[in-house]
Design a protein around this motif. Structure first.
Motif, mmCIF file in Angstrom:
data_model
loop_
_atom_site.group_PDB
_atom_site.id
_atom_site.type_symbol
_atom_site.label_atom_id
_atom_site.label_comp_id
_atom_site.label_asym_id
_atom_site.label_seq_id
_atom_site.Cartn_x
_atom_site.Cartn_y
_atom_site.Cartn_z
ATOM 1 N N ASN A 149 47.107 22.830 36.787
ATOM 2 C CA ASN A 149 48.267 23.536 37.138
ATOM 3 C C ASN A 149 50.049 23.463 37.635
ATOM 4 N N GLU A 150 50.259 21.959 37.339
ATOM 5 C CA GLU A 150 51.436 21.227 37.656
ATOM 6 C C GLU A 150 52.195 21.837 36.522
ATOM 7 N N LYS A 203 53.140 25.033 35.700
ATOM 8 C CA LYS A 203 53.996 25.006 36.495
ATOM 9 C C LYS A 203 55.436 24.842 35.951
ATOM 10 N N LYS A 227 58.839 26.437 34.975
ATOM 11 C CA LYS A 227 60.534 26.256 34.784
ATOM 12 C C LYS A 227 61.465 25.764 33.714
ATOM 13 N N GLU A 242 55.848 33.545 33.639
ATOM 14 C CA GLU A 242 54.838 33.678 34.863
ATOM 15 C C GLU A 242 53.736 34.339 34.767
ATOM 16 N N GLU A 294 51.174 32.034 33.223
ATOM 17 C CA GLU A 294 51.205 30.966 33.819
ATOM 18 C C GLU A 294 49.650 31.034 34.921
ATOM 19 N N THR A 299 46.839 29.873 34.748
ATOM 20 C CA THR A 299 45.742 29.176 36.588
ATOM 21 C C THR A 299 44.111 30.204 36.731
#
Length: 186
Positions: free
Chosen positions: A137-138, A141, A145, A151, A154, A158
């Motif tokens: 998940n990081e 992100k 970024k 998004e 993402e 996720t």
């Protein structure tokens, strides 16, 4: 790096965690004999520590006895000593050029301790899987970024990683239930 790469990496790491758990559970002694009990026992072979499976043939003589047939007859004493010193609660006995390792039946109290040990191993595996999920998940992100993905991508990634995590947690629970049943069977 893409969403697919992150998911693939997470899945590979989760599979490794599952394999590690499977190996750890194989070492837990049940009422029946199995050669996996001796997997981590090492014997001094010409000055270097070597796994017993590398210096002897391991077989099951019957449901409660492991047979250890050394490749070299002079290794029998060292192998017998290594098994005795491994703190497995086993008492090997030499019979000619073969070593018989009877596995004593487990007491009810010892079975309950083994179940606690199994559950602890399972919890460690679940923590490892959750840490992999967090890392994935990081990674997603970071991709947002860096503007490599949107998004929405993402969020979908996720969700997919969460589904993967849930699947592996269920697999871990199944493995634990099987091992617990095996340990408690008299």
């Amino acid at each position: 790096m893409s969403v697919a790469d992150v998911k693939k990496s997470a899945q590979e790491r989760m599979v490794k965690s599952l394999e590690t758990l499977r190996a750890d559970l194989a070492k837990v002694r049940t009422g029946r004999a199995h050669t996996g009990i001796l997997d981590h026992v090492t014997v001094d072979y010409y000055g270097s520590p070597t796994a017993i499976s590398q210096v002897a043939n391991l077989t099951l003589v019957d449901a409660r006895t492991i047979g250890v047939q050394p490749f070299e007859k002079k290794m029998a004493g060292a192998i017998e000593k290594a098994i005795r010193d491994a703190d497995l609660g086993l008492n090997p006995a030499a019979q000619g050029d073969m070593i018989r390792v009877p596995t004593p039946p487990l007491t009810e109290e010892r079975r309950k301790e083994m179940v606690k040990l199994v559950k602890g191993e399972g919890e460690d595996a679940k923590i490892a899987v959750r840490n992999i999920r967090r890392d994935a998940n990081e990674g997603l992100k970071k991709l947002v970024k860096d503007k490599a993905i949107s998004e929405d991508d993402e969020r979908r990634g996720t969700d997919d990683i969460q589904k993967l995590t849930d699947k592996f947690i269920v697999d871990i629970d199944k493995m634990l239930a099987e091992k617990e049943k095996e340990v408690l069977t008299v």
